[in-house]
Scaffold this motif. Structure first.
Motif, short mmCIF file in Angstrom:
data_model
loop_
_atom_site.label_atom_id
_atom_site.label_comp_id
_atom_site.label_asym_id
_atom_site.label_seq_id
_atom_site.Cartn_x
_atom_site.Cartn_y
_atom_site.Cartn_z
N GLU A 39 36.74 -14.38 -80.72
CA GLU A 39 36.58 -13.68 -82.00
C GLU A 39 35.14 -13.53 -82.46
O GLU A 39 34.86 -12.74 -83.36
N THR A 40 34.22 -14.32 -81.93
CA THR A 40 32.84 -14.33 -82.40
C THR A 40 31.88 -14.07 -81.23
O THR A 40 32.30 -14.11 -80.08
N PRO A 41 30.62 -13.87 -81.54
CA PRO A 41 29.64 -13.68 -80.46
C PRO A 41 29.62 -14.90 -79.52
O PRO A 41 29.74 -16.04 -79.98
N PRO A 42 29.48 -14.66 -78.23
CA PRO A 42 29.50 -15.76 -77.26
C PRO A 42 28.45 -16.84 -77.52
O PRO A 42 28.72 -18.01 -77.31
N ALA A 43 27.29 -16.47 -77.99
CA ALA A 43 26.23 -17.46 -78.21
C ALA A 43 26.66 -18.50 -79.24
O ALA A 43 26.44 -19.70 -79.05
N LEU A 44 27.28 -18.07 -80.32
CA LEU A 44 27.74 -19.01 -81.34
C LEU A 44 28.83 -19.92 -80.79
O LEU A 44 28.81 -21.14 -81.02
N SER A 45 29.77 -19.36 -80.06
CA SER A 45 30.84 -20.16 -79.48
C SER A 45 30.30 -21.19 -78.50
O SER A 45 30.73 -22.35 -78.51
N ILE A 46 29.37 -20.79 -77.67
CA ILE A 46 28.78 -21.71 -76.69
C ILE A 46 28.02 -22.83 -77.40
O ILE A 46 28.10 -23.99 -76.99
N LEU A 47 27.33 -22.51 -78.47
CA LEU A 47 26.62 -23.53 -79.25
C LEU A 47 27.60 -24.53 -79.84
O LEU A 47 27.39 -25.75 -79.75
N ILE A 48 28.69 -24.06 -80.42
CA ILE A 48 29.70 -24.94 -81.01
C ILE A 48 30.32 -25.84 -79.94
O ILE A 48 30.48 -27.05 -80.12
N ILE A 49 30.67 -25.26 -78.80
CA ILE A 49 31.26 -26.02 -77.69
C ILE A 49 30.28 -27.08 -77.19
O ILE A 49 30.65 -28.24 -77.00
N THR A 50 29.03 -26.70 -77.00
CA THR A 50 28.02 -27.63 -76.49
C THR A 50 27.78 -28.79 -77.45
O THR A 50 27.73 -29.95 -77.03
N LEU A 51 27.63 -28.48 -78.73
CA LEU A 51 27.42 -29.54 -79.72
C LEU A 51 28.61 -30.49 -79.79
O LEU A 51 28.45 -31.71 -79.86
N GLY A 52 29.81 -29.92 -79.75
CA GLY A 52 31.01 -30.75 -79.80
C GLY A 52 31.12 -31.67 -78.60
O GLY A 52 31.36 -32.87 -78.75
N LEU A 53 30.91 -31.14 -77.40
CA LEU A 53 31.02 -31.97 -76.20
C LEU A 53 29.91 -33.01 -76.10
O LEU A 53 30.15 -34.14 -75.66
N ALA A 54 28.70 -32.64 -76.51
CA ALA A 54 27.58 -33.61 -76.46
C ALA A 54 27.84 -34.77 -77.42
O ALA A 54 27.66 -35.94 -77.05
N GLY A 55 28.26 -34.46 -78.63
CA GLY A 55 28.56 -35.52 -79.60
C GLY A 55 29.70 -36.40 -79.13
O GLY A 55 29.64 -37.63 -79.24
N ALA A 56 30.73 -35.78 -78.58
CA ALA A 56 31.88 -36.54 -78.08
C ALA A 56 31.47 -37.46 -76.93
O ALA A 56 31.87 -38.63 -76.89
N ALA A 57 30.68 -36.95 -76.01
CA ALA A 57 30.27 -37.76 -74.86
C ALA A 57 29.44 -38.97 -75.29
O ALA A 57 29.67 -40.08 -74.81
N LEU A 58 28.51 -38.76 -76.19
CA LEU A 58 27.66 -39.89 -76.63
C LEU A 58 28.48 -40.96 -77.35
O LEU A 58 28.30 -42.16 -77.11
N ALA A 59 29.38 -40.54 -78.23
CA ALA A 59 30.20 -41.51 -78.95
C ALA A 59 31.17 -42.22 -78.00
O ALA A 59 31.39 -43.43 -78.11
N GLU A 60 31.73 -41.47 -77.06
CA GLU A 60 32.68 -42.08 -76.12
C GLU A 60 32.00 -43.07 -75.18
O GLU A 60 32.57 -44.12 -74.86
N ILE A 61 30.80 -42.79 -74.75
CA ILE A 61 30.06 -43.74 -73.91
C ILE A 61 29.85 -45.04 -74.67
O ILE A 61 30.04 -46.14 -74.12
N THR A 62 29.46 -44.94 -75.93
CA THR A 62 29.28 -46.14 -76.76
C THR A 62 30.59 -46.90 -76.89
O THR A 62 30.63 -48.13 -76.76
N LEU A 63 31.67 -46.20 -77.14
CA LEU A 63 32.99 -46.84 -77.26
C LEU A 63 33.38 -47.56 -75.98
O LEU A 63 33.86 -48.70 -76.03
N GLY B 54 35.60 -24.12 -80.93
CA GLY B 54 34.62 -23.19 -80.35
C GLY B 54 35.24 -22.33 -79.27
O GLY B 54 34.96 -21.13 -79.17
N MET B 55 36.11 -22.92 -78.46
CA MET B 55 36.79 -22.16 -77.42
C MET B 55 37.72 -21.11 -78.03
O MET B 55 37.82 -19.99 -77.55
N LYS B 56 38.41 -21.51 -79.10
CA LYS B 56 39.29 -20.57 -79.79
C LYS B 56 38.47 -19.43 -80.41
O LYS B 56 38.87 -18.27 -80.36
N LEU B 57 37.32 -19.77 -80.98
CA LEU B 57 36.47 -18.76 -81.61
C LEU B 57 35.81 -17.83 -80.59
O LEU B 57 35.35 -16.75 -80.95
N ALA B 58 35.75 -18.25 -79.34
CA ALA B 58 35.07 -17.45 -78.30
C ALA B 58 35.66 -16.05 -78.18
O ALA B 58 34.94 -15.12 -77.82
#
Length: 111
Positions: free
Chosen positions: A33-57, A27-31
């Motif tokens: 090349e693509t509209p900022p809203a899409l990049s921010i959505l990709i970054i947010t979804l990625g970090l949220a998923g990573a944080a939840l899985a990492e907390i469980t781990l 998402g950061m790489k795409l920022a």
């Protein structure tokens, strides 16, 4: 709570965590090349998923193994993406990935 998880859930959660971080990286790489809203959505979804899985781990596994496992998995995912998106990886990049894998193997030998 520090009950140990079976191998498959640990690998799955590491993959979800690393995948989330890799998705945020993409998402950061795409920022640029693509509209900022899409990049921010990709970054947010990625970090949220990573944080939840990492907390469980981290509730169930050793911090050094979790951290290095995530770094190894993320390295492989990002290199695979780079190889696909940019038509290959260099010898230096492949060598770096091999060093990351070797370091993880050394840490695993201790446990």
């Amino acid at each position: 709570m520090n009950a140990s998880l079976a191998l498959f859930p640990v690998i799955f959660l590491m993959t979800v965590t690393a995948g989330g971080y890799a998705l945020a990286t993409i998402g950061m790489k795409l920022a640029s090349e693509t509209p900022p809203a899409l990049s921010i959505l990709i970054i947010t979804l990625g970090l949220a998923g990573a944080a939840l899985a990492e907390i469980t781990l981290l509730r169930h596994a050793s911090l050094p193994l979790v951290y290095l496992g995530i770094v190894v998995t993320e390295t492989l995912l990002v290199l695979a993406y780079a190889s696909w998106a940019q038509s290959g990886i260099s010898l230096a990049q492949a060598g770096g990935a091999a060093l990351v894998l070797a370091g993880f193997a050394l840490v695993c030998l201790e446990h």
